[in-house]
Write a protein that holds these residues in place. Structure first.
Motif: not given
Length: 149
Positions: A44-67
């Motif tokens: 987010q600091r580096d300008g990415c948008l819609d950053v969300k932490r989604v890690g945990g059980a059922g995260d399909d191998g991705v902990d953080v998503r954004g654009r």
């Protein structure tokens, strides 16, 4: 002070830089959830948008998503480890991003290092691999895995 993200999928809240470490000792002291929050905050600091932490059980191998600022999806796997990341762990992440993030930027971040084979495999398949040394540079603002992507 910056609140930890908390629930899965909750938006990252901006806060003072002092909340997050900038050296390897501070990074190692984070809990696994704080580590994911830290990586989300860096994006987010580096300008990415819609950053969300989604890690945990059922995260399909991705902990953080954004654009990225260029509107490309970002998928991040965070491994807060003391051991090196194995080729198996990198292959599993590649499988996750091939399934859902083909046109995006796939970043694998560790608080450790990658084995030689894991590093070679990840680079050969277009993954951005971030080890502890690079993470410290990223935290200090001198480098970013998403810059220009």
């Amino acid at each position: 002070m910056l609140r930890p993200v908390g629930d899965q999928g909750q938006q990252v809240v901006r806060g003072p830089l002092e909340r997050w470490p900038r050296d390897r000792y501070g990074i190692k002291a984070l809990t696994p959830y704080e580590f994911e929050d830290f990586v989300a905050w860096l994006l987010q600091r580096d300008g990415c948008l819609d950053v969300k932490r989604v890690g945990g059980a059922g995260d399909d191998g991705v902990d953080v998503r954004g654009r990225t600022v260029l509107d490309r999806p970002v998928a991040v796997q965070c491994k807060h480890l003391s051991n090196k990341v194995s080729p198996r762990q990198v292959r599993e992440f590649l499988g996750a991003v091939i399934a859902e993030h083909r046109d995006g930027v796939a970043v694998f971040v560790t608080s450790s290092y990658f084995t030689k084979n894991a590093d070679e495999f990840g680079v050969a398949h277009g993954l951005v691999l971030v080890n502890m040394q690079q993470l410290v540079s990223w935290a200090g603002g001198s480098w970013s895995p998403v810059a220009g992507r």
